[in-house]
Every structure is written in structure tokens, then in C-alpha cells.
Design an enzyme around this catalytic site. Structure first.
Site, PDB file in Angstrom:
ATOM      1  N   GLN A  99      -3.419   3.696  20.020  1.00 14.59           N
ATOM      2  CA  GLN A  99      -3.791   2.366  19.555  1.00 14.59           C
ATOM      3  C   GLN A  99      -2.546   1.539  19.825  1.00 14.59           C
ATOM      4  O   GLN A  99      -1.640   1.612  19.282  1.00 14.59           O
ATOM      5  CB  GLN A  99      -4.110   2.252  17.887  1.00 14.59           C
ATOM      6  CG  GLN A  99      -4.673   0.768  17.755  1.00 14.59           C
ATOM      7  CD  GLN A  99      -4.918   0.448  16.197  1.00 14.59           C
ATOM      8  OE1 GLN A  99      -3.989   0.260  15.455  1.00 14.59           O
ATOM      9  NE2 GLN A  99      -6.239   0.465  16.088  1.00 14.59           N
ATOM     10  N   TYR A 169      -4.337  -9.454  14.519  1.00 12.30           N
ATOM     11  CA  TYR A 169      -3.084  -9.094  15.190  1.00 12.30           C
ATOM     12  C   TYR A 169      -2.979 -10.112  16.371  1.00 12.30           C
ATOM     13  O   TYR A 169      -3.819 -11.189  16.284  1.00 12.30           O
ATOM     14  CB  TYR A 169      -3.145  -7.549  15.826  1.00 12.30           C
ATOM     15  CG  TYR A 169      -2.951  -6.625  14.856  1.00 12.30           C
ATOM     16  CD1 TYR A 169      -3.534  -6.635  13.344  1.00 12.30           C
ATOM     17  CD2 TYR A 169      -2.133  -5.638  14.996  1.00 12.30           C
ATOM     18  CE1 TYR A 169      -3.559  -5.836  12.389  1.00 12.30           C
ATOM     19  CE2 TYR A 169      -1.958  -4.535  14.034  1.00 12.30           C
ATOM     20  CZ  TYR A 169      -2.739  -4.583  12.623  1.00 12.30           C
ATOM     21  OH  TYR A 169      -2.393  -3.750  12.041  1.00 12.30           O
ATOM     22  N   ARG A 346     -11.561   7.234   6.278  1.00 15.20           N
ATOM     23  CA  ARG A 346     -11.451   7.745   4.965  1.00 15.20           C
ATOM     24  C   ARG A 346     -12.103   9.104   4.990  1.00 15.20           C
ATOM     25  O   ARG A 346     -11.688   9.856   4.303  1.00 15.20           O
ATOM     26  CB  ARG A 346     -12.109   6.836   4.215  1.00 15.20           C
ATOM     27  CG  ARG A 346     -11.165   5.574   3.955  1.00 15.20           C
ATOM     28  CD  ARG A 346     -11.860   4.635   3.360  1.00 15.20           C
ATOM     29  NE  ARG A 346     -12.913   3.890   4.051  1.00 15.20           N
ATOM     30  CZ  ARG A 346     -13.802   2.839   3.711  1.00 15.20           C
ATOM     31  NH1 ARG A 346     -13.758   2.331   2.493  1.00 15.20           N
ATOM     32  NH2 ARG A 346     -14.700   2.436   4.452  1.00 15.20           N
TER      33      ARG A 346
END
Length: 390
Positions: A99, A169, A346
Site C-alpha cells: 500500500q 490521506y 480483522r
């Protein structure tokens, strides 16, 4: 006929052994900004567990682009470690993505030792400093940094580059009208606000061609007034698709700066987050404003589903569905509705071998309870605290 989620699939020039992806979640295992054995082991666990593609997060293109100083800045000093990580993942049969991004206003300038950048000047709740408005020179330098990062990761053996265009971002701050108050060619109209996203995608694709897959993480909605809306994101992604520089999109949402729980959903671990923060931030989180920062949204599996369907209807690009995916039934439903990949975070933190268990028919769903108490552990080694209360 819907594709089999566990069968091999193409992602641009890359063949994955199946359609499952480990979503990028900061691992908390790079205290000196270098690849460690602990980081390698973290990704090996999900790779050995049958995953098709694991994503390393978060790989910064520049020092001021880290969210804080413990993150990796991609360059000559970190390439050898990244190559070691890629080799280890490849030995399991899985592929590896990086990423790639610049944290923009989400960066902690005090931690990084250099002021953060954003589309427009603003105060930072993280560093208690002013975030600088990026200049033309900053944007030229940053675009070049994306290209250099892409070349380094290709040299290190990475298979996929995921360009971070979400979560407030840097690129996302230009897309969000509430964060972008510029009057120049980078602000105002959607065409202007999407200029940086398109410029970065074009520059990276021009550099790497078909050596690796180039994807982008985009927002279905930022979840705050003045953030990226679903309607505008549909227009931006249509522009990105028409440009032809991306092989796929991963559909995310929320804002690390303004509304992080919009991405995670479920219980908001306010007390645990406060305990992990420096004293000034800890005290701030106890105020009404601080408590509102971690809003609580009821968890529902595949919670971006309705918005993601609008992208599937509008775009031809391959799409990755993300959002609390835990069950085989949900994965199969995603395939039946035209999504090409599913991303999990998760669920794999709780059970790194979940994909193998689902593929073998030993399980129909994961054990993650979405308590979100894993979230504050990014500062000490991201982990499931249900399994490891310490």
C-alpha cells in the site's frame, strides 16, 4: 455463473491463487522504520493460511508522508528488507502488495520531525501543529516520490502496488471539498480536485507498465460533512477508469482524520485508544469532542455493500469489496453480484488461516466479534486482544 472465490484469478498482469486479499492495516511491527522478523511473520501467517494476496501497510513515499515515525519510507535503505519480505510470502504461493501513499494531514508532523502536508492549511489534532498547504513544488516532488517508490517495490519483488487515495490521506484531502479550499488548478471543480489522483496513477503506471498490477484504494464515502461523497467518488473513479492507468479499485470509506469508525463499524474502543495515546491526546479524548471523534456505528457484515453496488453498476474495472467480511456466504454473494475480489482485515487478525478453513469446508464463517479492541494495538504490534489479552 459466478466465479469461485477460491479459484485462481487475474489481477492485471498478476495471477492470484484465489480471490481473497488481506486488506492493508498497519502492522505495528516496524519500530525503526525497517522490515523486521515480526513483520515477515505477520504476513507469513496469512499467506500460509491460504490467502491470495497480502497487503503491506503502510509504505510511505516520503518522510513527511508517514502517519508517524515508526513506518517504512520506501527507498534504498529499506529495499533489502522489503525484498526479504516478498521472497518469504512468495515461498508460500501467495502474492504480495504494497500500500503506497502519502498520509497528508493524517501524518503526525511532530513524530516525523517534519510538518505534514495537505490540500489546504489546517490545524493538526495529532501534532498540535499547522499542516502546510502543499505547493506546486511539493506536488511535483511527491508525484516523483510515488514513481521512485513504485520502482523500488518492483525491484523488491512486489506483485501489486495499491495507491492510497482514501481516508483523508494526501490524495484524498485534495478530493474532499471540505479539506481542499484551494483557488488554483488543484481546487474548486471536481476535475481540479481529482487532478492529483489522476496524475499519480498515470505517473506510476507509466513507470511500471505491466511489470506489476497497479490498483487504488478509494472511498465510497468519507462519512463526514465536506468529505468525499459517494456521488463525487463515482465521478472520480469514472475518470480514473477512463484514464486506463489502474487494474482494479478497492472500495473503502471513512476518514482517519475526521471519522475513523465509519471504516471499522462496531464497538468504539475509546478507553483503549485513550490509554495508548500520549497524555495531551489522552486528555482530549475524554472531552465531549474527543468522544465524538470515535463515533459508534452498528456492525453489519459487508457494510459498504449498498454503496459498493453503485460502483459496480457504474464501472467496468475489477472491484474489491471490503467492509467486515467474515463469512463464506458473503464472499459468494459478492462474486454473484460482479465483485472480483474480497478483502478482509480483522477476520484474518483473529484467524490467519481462515481462508484455508473456508475453502476446505471446515468453517462457514470467522470468529471475529468486531469489538475493535485490536485498533489501539497498532502502536504495540497489531493483534487480536481476545486471543491475547496482554
Amino acid at each position: 455463473m459466478a466465479p469461485d472465490v477460491f479459484a485462481p484469478a487475474r489481477l492485471g498482469p498478476v495471477t492470484l491463487r484465489n480471490r481473497t486479499i488481506k486488506a492493508a492495516t498497519f502492522e505495528g511491527r516496524t519500530p525503526d522504520g525497517q522490515v523486521t522478523d515480526a513483520l515477515v511473520d505477520y504476513h507469513l501467517a496469512v499467506a500460509r493460511g491460504g490467502l491470495g494476496l497480502t497487503t503491506v501497510a503502510y509504505l510511505a513515499v516520503a518522510p513527511e508522508g508517514r502517519t508517524h515515525r515508526e513506518q517504512i519510507v520506501v527507498g534504498p535503505a529499506t529495499q533489502a528488507g522489503l525484498a526479504r519480505l516478498a521472497d518469504a510470502v512468495h515461498a508460500t504461493g501467495a502474492k504480495i502488495a504494497g500500500q503506497v501513499g502519502h498520509a497528508g494531514p493524517v501524518a503526525n508532523g511532530r513524530s516525523n520531525g517534519v510538518h505534514a502536508l495537505s490540500a489546504s492549511r489546517m490545524p493538526s489534532p495529532l501534532s498540535m501543529q499547522l499542516v502546510r498547504s502543499a505547493s506546486e513544488a511539493d506536488l511535483t516532488r511527491t508525484t516523483r516520490a510515488y514513481v521512485d517508490t513504485a520502482r523500488t517495490l518492483v525491484g523488491a519483488g512486489f506483485d501489486v502496488l495499491e495507491l492510497h487515495m482514501a481516508h483523508s490521506y494526501l490524495v484524498s484531502s485534495f478530493l474532499a471539498p471540505g479539506l481542499n479550499r484551494r483557488k488554483d488548478r488543484w481546487g474548486g471543480s471536481l476535475e481540479n480536485r481529482s487532478r492529483l489522483a489522476r496524475q499519480v496513477a498515470r505517473a506510476v503506471k507509466d513507470e511500471v507498465g505491466d511489470e506489476v498490477a497497479v490498483t487504488a484504494k478509494v472511498s465510497v464515502s468519507d462519512g463526514f460533512r465536506g468529505g468525499v461523497s459517494t456521488d463525487e467518488s463515482l465521478e472520480t473513479t469514472a475518470l480514473l477508469e477512463a484514464d486506463g492507468h489502474l487494474d482494479a479499485l478497492q472500495l473503502s470509506g471513512g476518514s482517519s482524520l475526521m471519522n475513523p469508525m465509519y471504516l471499522f463499524r462496531g464497538e468504539a474502543p475509546v478507553a483503549e485508544f485513550a490509554a495508548s495515546m500520549p497524555l495531551p491526546v489522552r486528555l482530549g479524548m475524554r472531552t465531549p469532542v474527543g468522544r465524538r471523534f470515535l463515533k459508534e456505528y452498528a456492525f453489519q457484515e459487508a457494510y459498504f455493500w449498498d454503496k459498493a453496488l453503485r460502483f459496480r453498476e457504474r464501472l467496468a474495472l475489477p472491484l474489491t469489496l471490503l467492509g467486515g467480511i467474515n463469512r463464506l456466504e458473503t464472499m459468494e454473494r459478492a462474486m454473484a453480484h460482479g465483485f472480483d475480489f474480497v478483502a478482509m482485515g480483522r477476520a484474518l487478525l483473529r484467524e490467519p488461516d481462515l481462508v484455508d478453513q473456508l475453502a476446505a469446508g471446515r468453517r462457514t464463517g470467522g470468529a471475529c466479534i468486531h469489538c475493535n479492541r485490536c485498533m489501539p494495538t497498532i502502536y504495540s504490534g497489531t493483534r487480536c486482544v481476545v486471543l491475547d489479552p496482554a
